[in-house]
Design a protein around this motif. Structure first.
Motif, PDB file in Angstrom:
ATOM      1  N   PHE A  59       0.316  -4.500   9.122  1.00  0.00           N
ATOM      2  CA  PHE A  59       1.681  -4.057   8.566  1.00  0.00           C
ATOM      3  C   PHE A  59       2.677  -5.221   8.765  1.00  0.00           C
ATOM      4  O   PHE A  59       2.635  -5.903   9.913  1.00  0.00           O
ATOM      5  N   LYS A  60       3.655  -5.376   7.748  1.00  0.00           N
ATOM      6  CA  LYS A  60       4.550  -6.344   7.954  1.00  0.00           C
ATOM      7  C   LYS A  60       5.843  -5.599   7.603  1.00  0.00           C
ATOM      8  O   LYS A  60       6.042  -5.057   6.538  1.00  0.00           O
ATOM      9  N   ASP A  61       6.921  -6.079   8.291  1.00  0.00           N
ATOM     10  CA  ASP A  61       8.289  -5.458   8.024  1.00  0.00           C
ATOM     11  C   ASP A  61       8.282  -3.840   7.966  1.00  0.00           C
ATOM     12  O   ASP A  61       8.642  -3.340   6.676  1.00  0.00           O
ATOM     13  N   LEU A  62       7.577  -3.257   8.892  1.00  0.00           N
ATOM     14  CA  LEU A  62       7.317  -1.899   8.623  1.00  0.00           C
ATOM     15  C   LEU A  62       8.754  -0.981   9.175  1.00  0.00           C
ATOM     16  O   LEU A  62       9.300  -1.269  10.043  1.00  0.00           O
ATOM     17  N   ASP A  63       9.045  -0.400   7.972  1.00  0.00           N
ATOM     18  CA  ASP A  63      10.404   0.617   8.259  1.00  0.00           C
ATOM     19  C   ASP A  63      10.138   1.319   9.373  1.00  0.00           C
ATOM     20  O   ASP A  63       9.225   1.916   9.779  1.00  0.00           O
ATOM     21  N   PRO A  64      11.301   1.314  10.384  1.00  0.00           N
ATOM     22  CA  PRO A  64      11.448   2.216  11.590  1.00  0.00           C
ATOM     23  C   PRO A  64      10.779   3.774  11.270  1.00  0.00           C
ATOM     24  O   PRO A  64      10.129   4.349  12.091  1.00  0.00           O
ATOM     25  N   ALA A  65      11.437   4.344  10.104  1.00  0.00           N
ATOM     26  CA  ALA A  65      10.951   5.846   9.734  1.00  0.00           C
ATOM     27  C   ALA A  65       9.724   6.004   9.369  1.00  0.00           C
ATOM     28  O   ALA A  65       8.894   6.774   9.793  1.00  0.00           O
ATOM     29  N   ASP A  66       8.961   4.774   8.814  1.00  0.00           N
ATOM     30  CA  ASP A  66       7.574   4.851   8.613  1.00  0.00           C
ATOM     31  C   ASP A  66       6.714   4.589   9.821  1.00  0.00           C
ATOM     32  O   ASP A  66       5.881   5.238  10.003  1.00  0.00           O
ATOM     33  N   GLU A  67       7.336   4.086  10.812  1.00  0.00           N
ATOM     34  CA  GLU A  67       6.548   3.751  12.080  1.00  0.00           C
ATOM     35  C   GLU A  67       6.691   5.005  12.648  1.00  0.00           C
ATOM     36  O   GLU A  67       5.495   5.368  13.362  1.00  0.00           O
ATOM     37  N   GLU A  68       7.692   5.694  12.733  1.00  0.00           N
ATOM     38  CA  GLU A  68       7.883   7.048  13.504  1.00  0.00           C
ATOM     39  C   GLU A  68       6.764   7.908  12.816  1.00  0.00           C
ATOM     40  O   GLU A  68       6.190   8.677  13.552  1.00  0.00           O
ATOM     41  N   ALA A  69       6.863   8.002  11.451  1.00  0.00           N
ATOM     42  CA  ALA A  69       5.754   9.052  11.000  1.00  0.00           C
ATOM     43  C   ALA A  69       4.552   8.654  11.287  1.00  0.00           C
ATOM     44  O   ALA A  69       3.569   9.429  11.571  1.00  0.00           O
ATOM     45  N   LEU A  70       3.893   7.457  11.348  1.00  0.00           N
ATOM     46  CA  LEU A  70       2.697   7.067  11.813  1.00  0.00           C
ATOM     47  C   LEU A  70       2.542   7.270  13.077  1.00  0.00           C
ATOM     48  O   LEU A  70       1.278   7.860  13.293  1.00  0.00           O
ATOM     49  N   GLN A  71       3.446   7.159  14.093  1.00  0.00           N
ATOM     50  CA  GLN A  71       3.136   7.515  15.679  1.00  0.00           C
ATOM     51  C   GLN A  71       3.069   9.065  15.583  1.00  0.00           C
ATOM     52  O   GLN A  71       2.257   9.454  16.412  1.00  0.00           O
ATOM     53  N   SER A  72       3.852   9.824  15.027  1.00  0.00           N
ATOM     54  CA  SER A  72       4.115  11.027  15.033  1.00  0.00           C
ATOM     55  C   SER A  72       2.634  11.643  14.433  1.00  0.00           C
ATOM     56  O   SER A  72       1.884  12.646  15.336  1.00  0.00           O
ATOM     57  N   GLU A  73       2.147  11.250  13.554  1.00  0.00           N
ATOM     58  CA  GLU A  73       0.935  12.036  13.003  1.00  0.00           C
ATOM     59  C   GLU A  73      -0.556  11.380  13.710  1.00  0.00           C
ATOM     60  O   GLU A  73      -1.327  12.288  13.924  1.00  0.00           O
TER      61      GLU A  73
ATOM     62  N   MET B 192       0.919  -1.176  -0.035  1.00  0.00           N
ATOM     63  CA  MET B 192      -0.001  -0.072  -0.056  1.00  0.00           C
ATOM     64  C   MET B 192       1.008   1.413   0.068  1.00  0.00           C
ATOM     65  O   MET B 192       1.760   1.261   0.836  1.00  0.00           O
ATOM     66  N   THR B 193       0.350   2.126  -0.582  1.00  0.00           N
ATOM     67  CA  THR B 193       0.932   3.655  -0.573  1.00  0.00           C
ATOM     68  C   THR B 193      -0.032   4.717  -0.047  1.00  0.00           C
ATOM     69  O   THR B 193      -1.052   4.946  -0.362  1.00  0.00           O
ATOM     70  N   VAL B 194       0.506   5.283   1.086  1.00  0.00           N
ATOM     71  CA  VAL B 194      -0.641   6.304   1.621  1.00  0.00           C
ATOM     72  C   VAL B 194       0.301   7.505   1.814  1.00  0.00           C
ATOM     73  O   VAL B 194       1.588   7.550   2.159  1.00  0.00           O
ATOM     74  N   SER B 195      -0.522   8.736   1.955  1.00  0.00           N
ATOM     75  CA  SER B 195       0.437   9.994   2.256  1.00  0.00           C
ATOM     76  C   SER B 195      -0.111  10.511   3.510  1.00  0.00           C
ATOM     77  O   SER B 195      -1.216  10.564   3.812  1.00  0.00           O
ATOM     78  N   ILE B 196       0.684  10.665   4.395  1.00  0.00           N
ATOM     79  CA  ILE B 196       0.228  11.080   5.837  1.00  0.00           C
ATOM     80  C   ILE B 196       1.384  11.934   6.503  1.00  0.00           C
ATOM     81  O   ILE B 196       2.590  11.886   6.314  1.00  0.00           O
ATOM     82  N   GLY B 197       0.813  13.151   7.096  1.00  0.00           N
ATOM     83  CA  GLY B 197       1.818  14.214   7.479  1.00  0.00           C
ATOM     84  C   GLY B 197       2.802  14.614   6.568  1.00  0.00           C
ATOM     85  O   GLY B 197       4.020  14.803   7.062  1.00  0.00           O
ATOM     86  N   GLY B 198       2.297  14.917   5.309  1.00  0.00           N
ATOM     87  CA  GLY B 198       3.176  15.259   4.234  1.00  0.00           C
ATOM     88  C   GLY B 198       4.296  14.389   3.874  1.00  0.00           C
ATOM     89  O   GLY B 198       5.317  14.731   3.329  1.00  0.00           O
ATOM     90  N   ARG B 199       4.209  13.077   4.231  1.00  0.00           N
ATOM     91  CA  ARG B 199       5.313  12.056   3.689  1.00  0.00           C
ATOM     92  C   ARG B 199       4.522  10.827   3.292  1.00  0.00           C
ATOM     93  O   ARG B 199       3.207  10.516   3.359  1.00  0.00           O
ATOM     94  N   THR B 200       4.979  10.179   1.838  1.00  0.00           N
ATOM     95  CA  THR B 200       4.362   9.274   1.481  1.00  0.00           C
ATOM     96  C   THR B 200       5.143   8.013   2.077  1.00  0.00           C
ATOM     97  O   THR B 200       6.208   7.779   2.062  1.00  0.00           O
ATOM     98  N   LEU B 201       4.207   7.002   2.447  1.00  0.00           N
ATOM     99  CA  LEU B 201       4.794   5.519   3.024  1.00  0.00           C
ATOM    100  C   LEU B 201       4.450   4.641   2.368  1.00  0.00           C
ATOM    101  O   LEU B 201       3.189   4.552   1.507  1.00  0.00           O
ATOM    102  N   ASN B 202       5.363   3.716   1.838  1.00  0.00           N
ATOM    103  CA  ASN B 202       5.068   2.317   1.204  1.00  0.00           C
ATOM    104  C   ASN B 202       5.095   1.554   2.244  1.00  0.00           C
ATOM    105  O   ASN B 202       6.262   0.977   2.598  1.00  0.00           O
ATOM    106  N   LEU B 203       3.973   0.740   2.454  1.00  0.00           N
ATOM    107  CA  LEU B 203       3.635  -0.186   3.349  1.00  0.00           C
ATOM    108  C   LEU B 203       3.482  -1.734   2.948  1.00  0.00           C
ATOM    109  O   LEU B 203       2.514  -1.644   1.935  1.00  0.00           O
ATOM    110  N   LYS B 204       3.978  -2.499   3.476  1.00  0.00           N
ATOM    111  CA  LYS B 204       3.585  -3.844   3.313  1.00  0.00           C
ATOM    112  C   LYS B 204       2.749  -4.444   4.272  1.00  0.00           C
ATOM    113  O   LYS B 204       2.912  -4.102   5.291  1.00  0.00           O
ATOM    114  N   GLY B 205       2.051  -5.257   3.763  1.00  0.00           N
ATOM    115  CA  GLY B 205       0.951  -5.745   4.916  1.00  0.00           C
ATOM    116  C   GLY B 205       0.495  -7.166   4.412  1.00  0.00           C
ATOM    117  O   GLY B 205       0.772  -7.790   3.317  1.00  0.00           O
ATOM    118  N   VAL B 206      -0.544  -7.582   5.306  1.00  0.00           N
ATOM    119  CA  VAL B 206      -1.000  -9.076   4.905  1.00  0.00           C
ATOM    120  C   VAL B 206      -2.560  -8.768   5.533  1.00  0.00           C
ATOM    121  O   VAL B 206      -2.946  -8.324   6.589  1.00  0.00           O
TER     122      VAL B 206
END
Length: 91
Positions: free
Chosen positions: A73-87, A45-59
């Motif tokens: 989510f699966k194998d979430l990139d630490p930077a993407d996880e931080e962006a999600l938590q922040s938003e 999946m690709t989502v835009s959140i908090g001005g950032r585009t995240l490419n997320l793998k999932g099941v």
């Protein structure tokens, strides 16, 4: 999880599609779609959140045919996880 409606572009084994989230958390989201996505199916999946585009793998972990799916989510990139938590903390 927080109620948040944003666009999601997704790819699965059968093709691509566009959906909307209904809610999202740091580890998962629910998206509304009429596409047939079966439980256990891997999805990208690709989502835009908090001005950032995240490419997320999932099941897909939950399927409500004709309405939507829950995706963990699966194998979430630490930077993407931080962006999600922040938003999500701003909501």
């Amino acid at each position: 999880r927080k109620k948040l409606i944003i666009d999601v572009r997704f790819e699965d084994g059968d093709g691509t599609g566009i959906a909307n989230t209904r809610d999202i958390g740091v580890g998962a989201l629910y998206m509304t779609t009429t596409a047939t996505l079966n439980t256990g199916m891997p999805i990208v999946m690709t989502v835009s959140i908090g001005g950032r585009t995240l490419n997320l793998k999932g099941v897909v972990v939950y399927s409500d045919p004709g309405h939507g799916v829950g995706v963990r989510f699966k194998d979430l990139d630490p930077a993407d996880e931080e962006a999600l938590q922040s938003e999500l903390s701003l909501m």
